[in-house]
Design a protein around this motif. Structure first.
Motif, PDB file in Angstrom:
ATOM      1  N   VAL A  14       0.834  -1.208   0.000  1.00 45.29           N
ATOM      2  CA  VAL A  14       0.000   0.000   0.000  1.00 45.29           C
ATOM      3  C   VAL A  14       0.864   1.252   0.000  1.00 45.29           C
ATOM      4  N   GLU A  15       1.922   1.261   0.799  1.00 45.03           N
ATOM      5  CA  GLU A  15       2.816   2.418   0.825  1.00 45.03           C
ATOM      6  C   GLU A  15       3.411   2.689  -0.553  1.00 45.03           C
ATOM      7  N   LYS A  16       3.853   1.646  -1.214  1.00 42.80           N
ATOM      8  CA  LYS A  16       4.484   1.813  -2.527  1.00 42.80           C
ATOM      9  C   LYS A  16       3.458   2.177  -3.603  1.00 42.80           C
ATOM     10  N   HIS A  17       2.264   1.610  -3.509  1.00 41.74           N
ATOM     11  CA  HIS A  17       1.222   1.871  -4.506  1.00 41.74           C
ATOM     12  C   HIS A  17       0.779   3.331  -4.473  1.00 41.74           C
ATOM     13  N   TYR A  18       0.649   3.887  -3.266  1.00 37.29           N
ATOM     14  CA  TYR A  18       0.129   5.255  -3.124  1.00 37.29           C
ATOM     15  C   TYR A  18       1.230   6.298  -2.883  1.00 37.29           C
ATOM     16  N   GLY A  19       2.481   5.840  -2.741  1.00 35.79           N
ATOM     17  CA  GLY A  19       3.558   6.786  -2.504  1.00 35.79           C
ATOM     18  C   GLY A  19       3.437   7.496  -1.173  1.00 35.79           C
ATOM     19  N   ILE A  20       3.056   6.758  -0.130  1.00 36.69           N
ATOM     20  CA  ILE A  20       2.836   7.354   1.199  1.00 36.69           C
ATOM     21  C   ILE A  20       3.678   6.620   2.237  1.00 36.69           C
ATOM     22  N   ARG A  21       3.708   7.164   3.434  1.00 31.68           N
ATOM     23  CA  ARG A  21       4.301   6.486   4.577  1.00 31.68           C
ATOM     24  C   ARG A  21       3.229   6.316   5.644  1.00 31.68           C
ATOM     25  N   ILE A  22       2.957   5.091   5.988  1.00 31.89           N
ATOM     26  CA  ILE A  22       1.982   4.812   7.042  1.00 31.89           C
ATOM     27  C   ILE A  22       2.622   5.140   8.388  1.00 31.89           C
ATOM     28  N   GLU A  23       1.907   5.865   9.217  1.00 30.14           N
ATOM     29  CA  GLU A  23       2.410   6.257  10.533  1.00 30.14           C
ATOM     30  C   GLU A  23       1.992   5.182  11.546  1.00 30.14           C
ATOM     31  N   TYR A  24       2.925   4.336  11.925  1.00 25.77           N
ATOM     32  CA  TYR A  24       2.615   3.200  12.788  1.00 25.77           C
ATOM     33  C   TYR A  24       2.644   3.600  14.256  1.00 25.77           C
ATOM     34  N   MET A  25       1.712   3.047  15.003  1.00 25.65           N
ATOM     35  CA  MET A  25       1.701   3.177  16.460  1.00 25.65           C
ATOM     36  C   MET A  25       1.917   1.790  17.052  1.00 25.65           C
ATOM     37  N   PHE A  26       2.701   1.725  18.137  1.00 30.34           N
ATOM     38  CA  PHE A  26       3.041   0.447  18.754  1.00 30.34           C
ATOM     39  C   PHE A  26       2.616   0.432  20.221  1.00 30.34           C
ATOM     40  N   PRO A  27       2.325  -0.751  20.759  1.00 34.80           N
ATOM     41  CA  PRO A  27       1.982  -0.829  22.185  1.00 34.80           C
ATOM     42  C   PRO A  27       3.202  -0.560  23.054  1.00 34.80           C
ATOM     43  N   ASP A  28       2.962  -0.171  24.293  1.00 38.85           N
ATOM     44  CA  ASP A  28       4.032   0.058  25.251  1.00 38.85           C
ATOM     45  C   ASP A  28       4.686  -1.282  25.591  1.00 38.85           C
ATOM     46  N   ALA A  29       6.000  -1.382  25.384  1.00 37.77           N
ATOM     47  CA  ALA A  29       6.709  -2.652  25.581  1.00 37.77           C
ATOM     48  C   ALA A  29       6.612  -3.144  27.019  1.00 37.77           C
ATOM     49  N   VAL A  30       6.650  -2.228  27.980  1.00 41.34           N
ATOM     50  CA  VAL A  30       6.581  -2.624  29.392  1.00 41.34           C
ATOM     51  C   VAL A  30       5.212  -3.217  29.715  1.00 41.34           C
ATOM     52  N   GLU A  31       4.145  -2.625  29.153  1.00 35.41           N
ATOM     53  CA  GLU A  31       2.796  -3.142  29.399  1.00 35.41           C
ATOM     54  C   GLU A  31       2.620  -4.529  28.781  1.00 35.41           C
ATOM     55  N   VAL A  32       3.115  -4.699  27.554  1.00 38.59           N
ATOM     56  CA  VAL A  32       3.012  -6.008  26.901  1.00 38.59           C
ATOM     57  C   VAL A  32       3.795  -7.050  27.693  1.00 38.59           C
ATOM     58  N   GLN A  33       4.988  -6.686  28.114  1.00 39.50           N
ATOM     59  CA  GLN A  33       5.822  -7.600  28.889  1.00 39.50           C
ATOM     60  C   GLN A  33       5.125  -8.020  30.182  1.00 39.50           C
ATOM     61  N   GLY A  34       4.501  -7.077  30.866  1.00 39.64           N
ATOM     62  CA  GLY A  34       3.802  -7.389  32.105  1.00 39.64           C
ATOM     63  C   GLY A  34       2.634  -8.339  31.891  1.00 39.64           C
ATOM     64  N   LEU A  35       1.861  -8.092  30.816  1.00 38.44           N
ATOM     65  CA  LEU A  35       0.714  -8.951  30.517  1.00 38.44           C
ATOM     66  C   LEU A  35       1.149 -10.367  30.188  1.00 38.44           C
ATOM     67  N   VAL A  36       2.155 -10.506  29.326  1.00 39.22           N
ATOM     68  CA  VAL A  36       2.610 -11.827  28.891  1.00 39.22           C
ATOM     69  C   VAL A  36       3.246 -12.599  30.050  1.00 39.22           C
ATOM     70  N   ARG A  37       4.052 -11.912  30.864  1.00 40.01           N
ATOM     71  CA  ARG A  37       4.684 -12.598  31.990  1.00 40.01           C
ATOM     72  C   ARG A  37       3.658 -13.058  33.024  1.00 40.01           C
ATOM     73  N   ALA A  38       2.610 -12.267  33.197  1.00 43.33           N
ATOM     74  CA  ALA A  38       1.605 -12.601  34.213  1.00 43.33           C
ATOM     75  C   ALA A  38       0.630 -13.663  33.732  1.00 43.33           C
ATOM     76  N   LYS A  39       0.249 -13.618  32.432  1.00 51.90           N
ATOM     77  CA  LYS A  39      -0.838 -14.474  31.963  1.00 51.90           C
ATOM     78  C   LYS A  39      -0.484 -15.362  30.781  1.00 51.90           C
ATOM     79  N   GLY A  40       0.682 -15.194  30.196  1.00 49.84           N
ATOM     80  CA  GLY A  40       1.046 -16.003  29.044  1.00 49.84           C
ATOM     81  C   GLY A  40       0.654 -15.334  27.736  1.00 49.84           C
ATOM     82  N   LEU A  41       1.022 -15.982  26.631  1.00 53.13           N
ATOM     83  CA  LEU A  41       0.816 -15.397  25.307  1.00 53.13           C
ATOM     84  C   LEU A  41      -0.622 -15.490  24.808  1.00 53.13           C
ATOM     85  N   PHE A  42      -1.403 -16.419  25.349  1.00 52.26           N
ATOM     86  CA  PHE A  42      -2.741 -16.655  24.798  1.00 52.26           C
ATOM     87  C   PHE A  42      -3.820 -16.627  25.884  1.00 52.26           C
ATOM     88  N   SER A  43      -3.677 -15.741  26.862  1.00 51.86           N
ATOM     89  CA  SER A  43      -4.639 -15.661  27.964  1.00 51.86           C
ATOM     90  C   SER A  43      -6.036 -15.281  27.487  1.00 51.86           C
TER      91      SER A  43
END
Length: 464
Positions: free
Chosen positions: A161-190
């Motif tokens: 899509v970026e190449k087709h339209y000549g644009i840059r998609i502005e990506y947002m990512f989750p907070d790494a510390v929050e993801v780490q806390g969730l996965v460590r507490a409950k696993g990958l597929f809670s």
């Protein structure tokens, strides 16, 4: 969803006496750099249409969902401070645009909000939004949420899509510390055990909230036919009921839904006509596409949203990005509001070939150990879009089985009957299909997700 920068930026007018050259910076969604707009008085929108004094824009603090006052704010010009601006009546605008085309709606949105609006792109058929935006000839921005759990095909699609339209998609990512806390507490597929809401909150909702704090409006690909239970009443434009924009507070963000009244078939006809790139997952049976662990292809007789979070009831099939949609369905399906729900939602599976079982009727059926004839029963809720989606195939099956010796029936299992159905009738989610054999007390649950006539008929023929 992901962000894409427009081909040209719209910068605010800034007086030379107010701003040093090094303070001129380009706008970014979810960034922590101060925007050039920060030094321009702006007006917060509100849903009531009241007049609002201008106030300084606030910048977002690092690694926090809250907004903090700008460290250095310029002294307000008394002449500017006294100005008042009438806010837009978006309810009225929605009525004006109710018959407008998606192209006209997006053109209006981009015209009104310029660089303060962005398209939310999820890597599914809402690429149509980007195509419409390109056709307007106006600059536009696109953003997306990278949850870290997307399919490889979706990442490749983003690049295409970026190449087709000549644009840059502005990506947002989750907070790494929050993801780490969730996965460590409950696993990958809670989420398979305790519901998807917590994972979506960490990986999608909070990143989206940060993104929207840098905007005054956003454009989504929601359609009424995507999820009849939760999206049936969405307008083409509205004050966002759940999130805040850059000015902060209720009414500070406007949500545009240009495809609200467009049917799925029309979207796909448009994509084919314009030779728009699509996610290759669509060719594998995926319709609504989300994270890899929570998305699967839909099968015959299933509604498109049933491929999302398939282990949960229909009322939970929003990730939180559009949680303002859920109220209508909750009122219809909640036991305490069941009277209103029954009055508002038409019944389904209504046919002379389908027996309507009462609570007493199905209790008696479960007690019979030596039935004269087998029974096929669907446990349903009329507000459930997945029950609605299989209505045609179930009615056709009932017609085919008429006179065969197999009774076909239905039992409404929501509201006050839901707890009974869960304990006694193996109800997991709607719809649940049971077969009561002639010489067995316990019913047999249909475990397949295929609800076409041939699959249901094979199930009946194998057991009668």
């Amino acid at each position: 969803m992901a962000f894409a920068a427009s081909s040209s930026a719209i910068s605010g007018s800034i007086s030379s006496r107010s701003l040093r050259p090094q303070e001129l910076r380009g706008p970014q969604i979810g960034s922590f750099r101060l925007l050039d707009r920060t030094f321009v008085p702006s007006v917060s929108a509100n849903s009531s249409g009241r007049r609002c004094l201008v106030k300084p824009v606030h910048a977002e603090s690092k690694r926090s969902d809250s907004i903090v006052p700008l460290a250095t704010t310029l002294a307000a010009d008394p002449e500017v401070a006294e100005k008042v601006v009438e806010t837009e009546d978006f309810e009225k605008l929605a009525k004006v645009l109710s018959d407008a085309s998606p192209l006209a709606i997006i053109d209006k949105a981009l015209e009104k909000f310029g660089n303060d609006i962005a398209i939310a792109f999820s890597g599914a058929e809402d690429v149509a939004l980007i195509e419409y935006a390109k056709l307007t000839g106006r600059p536009f921005r696109v953003f997306s949420l990278d949850t870290g759990r997307l399919n490889p095909e979706t990442y490749k699609f983003f690049d295409t899509v970026e190449k087709h339209y000549g644009i840059r998609i502005e990506y947002m990512f989750p907070d790494a510390v929050e993801v780490q806390g969730l996965v460590r507490a409950k696993g990958l597929f809670s989420f398979y055990e305790d519901g998807h809401q917590e994972c979506c909150r960490v990986r999608k909702v909070r990143p989206l909230r940060r993104a929207l704090k840098g905007l005054r409006a956003w454009i989504t690909g929601q359609r009424k036919d995507q999820s009849p239970g939760t999206r049936a009443e969405i307008p083409v434009v509205q004050v966002d009921p759940s999130f805040e924009g850059m000015d902060g507070g209720v009414g500070s963000l406007v949500k545009w839904n240009p495809l609200a009244d467009v049917k799925s078939n029309d979207i796909w006809n448009f994509l084919r006509a314009m030779n728009v790139p699509i996610n290759t997952l669509h060719l594998q049976g995926y319709v609504s596409i989300g994270c890899e662990p929570c998305t699967r292809p839909v099968l015959p007789g299933q509604h498109e949203r049933e491929g999302r979070w398939w282990w949960e009831d229909a009322k939970a099939k929003e990730c939180g990005l559009h949680k303002g949609n859920i109220k209508q369905e909750a009122e219809s399906s909640n036991g305490s509001a069941q009277t209103n729900g029954r009055a508002a939602v038409a019944d389904i599976f209504s046919s002379s070939n389908v027996v309507n079982l009462t609570r007493t009727g199905i209790e008696n059926l479960t007690r019979l150990e030596d039935r004269r004839e087998p029974w096929l029963v669907v446990l349903y809720a009329p507000w459930c879009p997945f029950c609605q989606a299989m209505e045609g195939s179930y009615m056709e099956l009932a017609e085919k089985l008429d006179g065969s010796g197999v009774k076909v029936a239905k039992f409404r299992a929501d509201g006050e009957h839901k707890e009974f159905a869960q304990k006694e009738l193996q109800l997991g989610s709607f719809p649940t299909i049971l077969f009561f054999p002639k010489h067995s007390a316990r019913p047999i649950k249909y475990s397949s997700e295929k609800r076409d006539v041939d699959s249901l008929m094979a199930f009946v023929n194998a057991l009668q």
